[in-house]
Design a protein around this motif. Structure first.
Motif, PDB file in Angstrom:
ATOM      1  N   ILE A 183      27.807   6.692  50.382  1.00  0.00           N
ATOM      2  CA  ILE A 183      29.295   5.636  50.715  1.00  0.00           C
ATOM      3  C   ILE A 183      28.685   4.943  51.405  1.00  0.00           C
ATOM      4  O   ILE A 183      28.245   5.081  52.577  1.00  0.00           O
ATOM      5  CB  ILE A 183      30.406   5.965  50.988  1.00  0.00           C
ATOM      6  CG1 ILE A 183      30.707   7.586  52.048  1.00  0.00           C
ATOM      7  CG2 ILE A 183      31.146   7.370  49.704  1.00  0.00           C
ATOM      8  CD1 ILE A 183      32.202   7.697  52.801  1.00  0.00           C
TER       9      ILE A 183
ATOM     10  N   ASP B  98      32.167   0.805  50.947  1.00  0.00           N
ATOM     11  CA  ASP B  98      33.691   1.000  50.445  1.00  0.00           C
ATOM     12  C   ASP B  98      34.643   1.572  51.923  1.00  0.00           C
ATOM     13  O   ASP B  98      35.508   2.649  50.778  1.00  0.00           O
ATOM     14  CB  ASP B  98      32.718   2.673  50.337  1.00  0.00           C
ATOM     15  CG  ASP B  98      31.928   2.715  48.987  1.00  0.00           C
ATOM     16  OD1 ASP B  98      32.246   1.900  47.874  1.00  0.00           O
ATOM     17  OD2 ASP B  98      30.203   2.660  49.498  1.00  0.00           O
TER      18      ASP B  98
ATOM     19  N   SER C 105      35.212  -0.540  45.611  1.00  0.00           N
ATOM     20  CA  SER C 105      34.144   0.231  45.846  1.00  0.00           C
ATOM     21  C   SER C 105      34.320   0.641  44.519  1.00  0.00           C
ATOM     22  O   SER C 105      35.053   1.178  43.699  1.00  0.00           O
ATOM     23  CB  SER C 105      34.811   0.860  46.444  1.00  0.00           C
ATOM     24  OG  SER C 105      34.289   2.597  46.646  1.00  0.00           O
TER      25      SER C 105
END
Length: 518
Positions: free
Chosen positions: A62, A114, A352
């Motif tokens: 992420i 994200d 995301s």
């Protein structure tokens, strides 16, 4: 033939014994077990098999948008990211803000990280626009986050919007290290047998005495410009703008309408006119403040609590700063702003592609285990246990080293911080401020109830307008460019800058918040 039968039977028996022996050593549990006989004295009982570590979830990566601090420059190999990988199998790619516009640019780019580090004002602006995920709809994937919010109603109250959404989770636990406090040069006071001031009148008197002793000094020093009224105000029972009324927290109050605000502004003007505070107090920066404090040119100040030890480490032998109870402005009780909370939090980008991993990350940093590891690191790596207490390794010499070396307590690396980790690196002789400061907290915080998007849009221009008006006029009063005899006119003119609409909007929001929490 008889011989062959005996040989076959012996072989079967031997095979059965071998299988039995191998099964006993493999650790495989039989379907049925006989009760275990207690071990005879002197014999070592069989050790129970340790449960296997649960398998890590699927590997993920992420991106997180965080601060870019020159005081603790971000590093890819910070321990905080490594521990996240070890515990969650998530690789974190840190992306840095380059200025105040970074969040807006990230949102408008169409390629948001994200997870994003956010302040409440940014959440209330961009959340309803669809930039962030409504986390309240995903609590089933974040049981630790849900448990944390249920156990911390004060935090929950701050993140739930008027219509029930949760667009971010605010960090908690590290706010004790960012509260503003008063401190003074106790060596100078002892040298000249000066009394620590208990009121603002005594603050004026002792500042005059110090000015006579050190003519080139400005005895009372602060560096947050007009914003320092946020720290001074509670001593006079107000904060400058909208906040709950201490006399009746169900009502909002605009602090500058309080007659005590005039007293404070008038007092600061007197300090400035007699050169007890520096002429450039409005633009004083950290470097200049440090030079004044370390060169016998300033002796009383307000600053973040951690600065006491930092400055003491820089002062020459024999010089020392000490926590000072806030002087009383009005009434009979000394007050500091009601601090100890945090403002920074984390939001998940609505665009995301790694949303499940982002939820998993939030759930980890708000778990008990995540709190512990992201605050202390790991035993043998960052600390050892001595006499039952954790002790950070010798390369961690002061609290800020946690940030510099390992990234501990930096933005988005933790959710729920164990402040004992920070406090363990504060010298015992410097811990007084952390113990004393909470005793002086003002009855109400400098906070506002959350607005709906329509309310926020309607009141935003008025907030900007009144802030520009009052900061400019108050600075004029302090500098003597506008006579205090015009203070009542100034207060009346607040209404011309939208004060009544602002108060009505926030009163409605506070009424709604109170109703929702009953």
């Amino acid at each position: 033939m008889k011989t062959n039968k005996l040989t076959l039977s012996s072989s079967i028996l031997l095979l059965a014994l071998l299988v039995s022996a191998c099964s006993g050593g493999s650790g495989s549990a039989p379907e049925e077990t006989e009760p275990t006989e207690p071990a005879a004295q002197g014999e070592q009982p069989e050790q129970p098999e340790q449960p296997a570590e649960p398998a890590l979830p699927e590997e993920a990566t992420i991106r997180i948008l965080t601060e870019n601090s020159t005081a603790w420059p971000p590093k890819e190999d910070w321990g905080v990211w490594k521990w996240v990988k070890e515990e969650t199998n998530i690789t974190v790619k840190q992306e840095l803000m380059t200025g105040p516009e970074s969040l807006a640019l990230a949102i408008s780019s169409g390629d948001m990280p994200d997870i994003l580090s956010v302040f409440p004002s940014e959440v209330s602006k961009y959340g309803p626009q669809g930039a962030f995920v409504d986390l309240s709809q995903h609590m089933d994937k974040m049981p630790n986050v849900k448990a944390f919010l249920d156990a911390h109603p004060g935090v929950k109250e701050r993140v739930v919007t008027p219509t029930g959404e949760i667009y971010s989770i605010i960090n908690d636990g590290a706010g004790e290290g960012s509260q503003m406090v008063w401190f003074y040069r106790d060596d100078i006071f002892a040298k000249h047998n000066l009394q620590v001031p208990k009121t603002w009148d005594e603050l004026y008197t002792v500042s005059k005495q110090l000015k006579e002793l050190y003519p080139d000094s400005y005895p009372f020093m602060f560096r947050h410009g007009i914003g320092t009224l946020d720290t001074f105000g509670p001593s006079f029972n107000f904060y400058p703008e909208i906040h709950p009324d201490p006399a009746d927290p169900t009502k909002v109050k605009f602090g500058l309408e309080d007659p005590n605000a005039k007293t404070l502004v008038e007092t600061l003007g007197k300090f400035l006119a007699e050169e007890l505070i520096p002429p450039d107090w409005l633009t004083m920066d950290y470097k200049a403040w440090t030079q004044f404090m370390s060169n016998n040119q300033a002796f009383i100040t307000v600053q973040f609590i951690g600065q006491i030890e930092i400055m003491n480490n820089q002062l020459p032998e024999g010089q020392h700063l000490k926590f000072m109870p806030p002087p009383i402005g009005v009434g009979d009780k000394p007050y500091l702003p009601r601090g100890g909370t945090e403002s920074y939090g984390m939001a998940v980008a609505s665009t995301s592609k790694n949303m499940d991993a982002a939820f998993r990350y939030l759930d980890y940093v708000f778990s008990e285990k995540g709190k512990d590891i992201q605050s202390w690191g790991k035993e043998g790596e960052t600390y050892t246990v001595v006499d039952g207490k954790r002790k950070f390794n010798d390369n961690y010499k002061e609290p800020n080293d946690l940030r510099i070396i390992s990234g501990i307590q930096t933005a988005a690396t933790y959710g729920w911080f164990d402040f004992n980790a920070w406090l363990s690196l504060v010298k015992e002789s410097e811990q007084e401020a952390y113990v004393e400061a909470p005793k002086y907290r003002h009855p109400v915080a400098y906070s506002r109830a959350a607005l709906t998007p329509d309310e926020a849009a309607a009141v935003a221009p008025l907030n900007d307008q009144i802030w520009k008006f009052w900061t400019g006029e108050v600075a004029k009063f302090i500098y003597g460019e506008r006579p205090m005899s015009e203070w009542e006119t100034f207060v009346a003119d607040l209404s011309k800058n939208g004060l009544n609409e602002i108060k009505a909007t926030y009163q409605a929001a506070l009424d709604r918040q109170i109703a929702n929490t009953k």
